[in-house]
Each structure stands twice: as structure tokens, then as C-alpha cells.
Design an enzyme around this catalytic site. Structure first.
Site, PDB file in Angstrom:
ATOM      1  N   GLU A 147     -19.836   9.221  -9.367  1.00  0.00           N
ATOM      2  CA  GLU A 147     -18.427  10.145  -8.288  1.00  0.00           C
ATOM      3  C   GLU A 147     -17.366   8.906  -8.484  1.00  0.00           C
ATOM      4  O   GLU A 147     -16.562   9.495  -7.457  1.00  0.00           O
ATOM      5  CB  GLU A 147     -20.053   9.385  -6.999  1.00  0.00           C
ATOM      6  CG  GLU A 147     -21.137  10.224  -7.719  1.00  0.00           C
ATOM      7  CD  GLU A 147     -20.772  12.115  -7.489  1.00  0.00           C
ATOM      8  OE1 GLU A 147     -19.871  12.627  -7.078  1.00  0.00           O
ATOM      9  OE2 GLU A 147     -21.599  12.250  -8.307  1.00  0.00           O
ATOM     10  N   ARG A 294       5.107  -5.563   1.646  1.00  0.00           N
ATOM     11  CA  ARG A 294       6.021  -5.392   2.356  1.00  0.00           C
ATOM     12  C   ARG A 294       6.769  -4.050   2.283  1.00  0.00           C
ATOM     13  O   ARG A 294       6.787  -3.253   1.379  1.00  0.00           O
ATOM     14  CB  ARG A 294       6.638  -6.654   2.910  1.00  0.00           C
ATOM     15  CG  ARG A 294       6.131  -7.802   3.369  1.00  0.00           C
ATOM     16  CD  ARG A 294       6.749  -8.676   3.786  1.00  0.00           C
ATOM     17  NE  ARG A 294       7.988  -9.209   2.032  1.00  0.00           N
ATOM     18  CZ  ARG A 294       9.197  -8.876   2.961  1.00  0.00           C
ATOM     19  NH1 ARG A 294       9.180  -8.966   3.887  1.00  0.00           N
ATOM     20  NH2 ARG A 294       9.964  -9.022   1.745  1.00  0.00           N
TER      21      ARG A 294
END
EC number: 3.4.24.-
Length: 414
Positions: A147, A294
Site C-alpha cells: 500500500e 523556507r
């Protein structure tokens, strides 16, 4: 830059959720449940090492007082509900990349697991369901690896696919194999190239890992300075594989800001910007790790005003259509998006607790995405029926507006 991304070691920060049927199945013995989960993750980690992926268990959530969602044998609505719960609840409590629901319920038919394909790092879709089938944990671990493979872009193996075992992990039927096929490896590579999921580049903090510490499992855990794997396989001159401590004189053993056992000088770029919405990060000279990623503020115009920055990316419908249907695809005509007013079948804005809600007129471009393949006039409103066929969050839906929670809102809305 792409090759650097592909070569980088990936880290999946995993949370496993055990439902209330699991609690009752193991007679409320939480120690046994946690032990079983740890054993599953140990095998899961071993399986994924061949893909240069480290799986780190950063959370275990056991629903002792009842299920937080409606868990049934019907996999599609259960997976959808679990994804919604993860986005709204679990992610707010624990930073992680992927969550797997371990259930004691017998899923429909021969199904023992279910997951979205190519959805790693997505808030609602980076999830899977695994049935706790079989007395031993080995088959459960292989099912979870299967999965998780779907989340990482792998489809089921075809007859032509091969691995070093008689059957492979992504076989359509349950297999005890620990091997990925050549097809799975190619599927995963294509997924990394087309989607470049960023969350799996971030190594977990040693304090975040909740499974018992093991020196030699490639994961930096509490009390370790480094971990280069088992003694027989360690090739890192900066790390003592027997003790998981740095060798004499070494400042570091690995990291984007580590070179030949020493910290890289301050100012050297360790993470180039991945888009015009991202900001380059540089080494500090005091650490082996690249500073936290960032990016420019959300809402800043990008791609010549075709989109707005959102979490370091510039999501626009055109690129989403190309990702779904390939080159030569463009966004469909506006009239196609009116299907989202229906609130039936696959045409809607929101789905909650097995109910679907149509889009309001002003929100039609925040529901199902519609695309047109060049020169195909027979199917002018193509769509992908899975959840990855919805318009991405942060996508421009009108001048000065972006999609947020399936609504077309002002770009400056928090």
C-alpha cells in the site's frame, strides 16, 4: 538538480493508527498491539532500504475509546474518511509524511489493503488501509509495503514484471515477497520525476522516532551520533558501525552540509530553490544538516501571474493536467467545470462522511479538474476520478483568488 533529488536518501515519517476493532481483537492489550506494530515496521524498513528509502515510525495512535471515523469493510469510503481525519486532526497534532490505518475489520472480498496511487506528502491522500490478516506479522508488513508502494507511485505488477523472487511486492494478489519488481522501480522513478514530493527529503529528528532504538538500522535515534547500517554493510568512514558513534576527529557522518566527516563552510547552498516560490538554503558551518526549507509568502504572484505561490510551489491547472494526462494536454474550457455543480458521481467540491457536496457557482474551479488533450475533440472534458484529480490547494481559480478547502477565496485569506 533533478539528479540530485533522485539520488538523495528519502525518509518516510510514518504514523500507524490502530482502530478499535484491533483493540478488541487483542483484548485491550496495548503492549501487544504496539509490539506488533513495531515488528511490522521493522520489516517495512528492511523492504524499503533497497529503494534508498528509510521508514521511520514517528507515531502510534490507538483508538482505545472508539473509532474516530466510520470504519467499515467498504474500502473506498473508509479510506476517504481516514484521509479527511488525517488532514483535519492527525496532521495538526503530529508532523508526519504518511499514515496507515491498521484495522481488525475484514475488508470486502479478497481485499487486505487499499491506498491512493502517487499521493505521498498530500494532506488527505498520503494514506492507506491495511487489514491485520494472518497470525504472523510478516504478511501484514508486506501488505503495508504494497500500500505504501501505491502512495509512492507504484501500480500493480503486470505479467511481464520480474524480481529476484517468484512473485513481487506489487503483485495484484498477496505475496510474501520482500522484492520490488523492475516495473515498480520504474513506476517509482517516474513518480519522483513528475511529482518530486518534498516531505520525504526531511530526515526525522531522533527524538521523533517512537520505535525501540536499534544501532544498525540506518536511522539516527536517541543516543546515537550516526547510524550507517549493520557492521557488515557500513561503508561510512565517519561512523563506527558497532557503536553508532562518530569516529575520532569526525564532526559528522552524513547530511547535506557534511563532506568528508566535516561540516561544510557557511554560505554554501545546500538546497537550491525548486521553483520561483522557493528560497535557497545555505549551510551554517555549525551543522551537518541543511536549514529548514523556507519559501516566499503564500499569495505572491508567480509564472507571469498565471498562479500564486503556495508552500514553495506555484500550482497551476495546466501543470496539473500535464501531470495527469501527459504532454500535449491543456486545461479544458470553462463550461466543463460546470459539471462540478451537479454534486453527483465524481462531480463535486467536497466529500465528507460518504456524502458529496456540489460546488457553489463561484467555486467550480476548486472541485474536479477538467483537461483537454490536444486534437481530441471527442473528449473535451477529461478528468481523473480519483482524489488526485481534484484541483490542487493553492491553485489560482480567478484573478486575485485561490482554492482553499475547495472554495475560491481571496488570495490573502489566511
Amino acid at each position: 538538480e533533478q539528479q540530485r533529488y533522485l539520488n538523495a536518501t528519502k525518509y518516510i515519517k510514518l504514523v500507524i493508527v490502530a482502530d478499535n476493532v484491533m483493540v478488541r481483537k487483542y483484548t485491550h492489550n496495548l503492549i501487544d498491539i504496539r509490539k506488533r506494530i513495531f515488528e511490522i515496521v521493522n520489516i517495512l524498513s528492511l523492504i524499503y532500504l533497497s529503494m534508498n528509502i528509510n521508514v521511520a515510525l514517528v507515531g502510534v495512535d490507538i483508538w482505545t475509546n472508539g473509532d474516530k471515523i466510520n470504519v467499515t469493510s467498504a474500502v473506498e469510503p473508509t479510506l476517504a474518511s481516514f484521509g479527511t481525519w488525517r488532514e483535519r486532526d492527525l496532521l495538526n497534532r503530529k508532523t508526519h509524511d504518511n499514515a496507515q490505518l491498521l484495522t481488525g475489520i475484514n475488508l470486502n472480498g479478497d481485499t487486505v489493503g487499499y491506498a491512493y496511487i502517487g499521493s505521498m506528502c498530500m494532506p488527505k491522500q498520503s494514506v492507506g488501509i491495511v487489514q491485520d490478516h494472518g497470525k504472523t506479522y510478516h504478511l501484514v508488513a508486506v501488505t503495508m509495503a504494497h500500500e505504501l508502494g501505491h502512495n509512492l507511485g507504484m501500480d500493480h505488477d503486470r505479467d511481464s514484471c520480474t524480481c529476484l523472487a517468484n512473485s513481487c511486492i506489487m503483485s495484484a494478489t498477496i505475496s510474501p515477497s520482500y522484492q520490488f519488481s523492475d516495473c515498480s522501480q520504474n513506476d517509482h522513478l517516474r513518480y519522483l520525476i513528475s511529482h518530486t514530493p518534498q516531505c520525504i527529503l526531511n530526515e526525522p529528528l531522533r527524538t521523533d522516532i517512537v520505535s525501540p532504538e536499534v544501532c544498525g538500522n540506518y536511522l539516527l535515534e536517541e543516543g546515537e551520533e550516526c547510524d550507517c547500517g549493520p557492521l557488515w554493510n557500513c561503508q561510512n568512514p565517519c561512523c563506527n558501525a558497532a557503536t553508532c558513534k562518530l569516529t575520532p576527529g569526525a564532526q559528522c557522518a552524513e547530511g547535506l552540509c557534511c563532506y568528508q566527516c566535516r561540516f561544510i563552510k557557511a554560505g554554501n547552498v545546500c538546497r537550491p530553490p525548486r521553483s520561483e516560490c522557493d528560497i535557497a538554503e545555505s549551510c551554517t558551518g555549525q551543522s551537518a544538516h541543511c536549514p529548514t526549507d523556507r519559501f516566499h509568502r503564500n499569495g505572491q504572484p508567480c509564472l507571469n501571474n498565471h498562479g500564486y505561490c503556495y508552500n514553495g510551489n506555484c500550482p497551476i491547472m495546466l501543470y496539473q493536467c500535464i501531470a495527469l494526462f501527459g504532454a500535449g494536454t491543456t486545461v479544458a474550457e470553462d463550461v466543463c467545470f460546470n459539471y462540478n455543480l451537479d454534486g453527483q458521481g465524481f462531480f463535486y467540491c467536497r466529500r465528507e462522511n460518504d456524502r458529496i457536496f456540489p460546488c457553489a457557482k463561484e467555486d467550480v474551479k476548486c472541485g474536479r479538474l477538467y483537461c483537454k488533450v490536444y486534437n481530441d475533440n471527442v473528449h473535451p472534458c477529461r478528468y481523473q476520478y480519483l482524489d488526485n484529480g481534484m484541483v490542487d490547494h493553492g491553485t489560482k481559480c480567478a484573478v486575485g483568488k485561490v482554492c482553499s478547502n475547495r472554495q475560491c477565496v481571496d488570495v490573502n485569506t489566511p
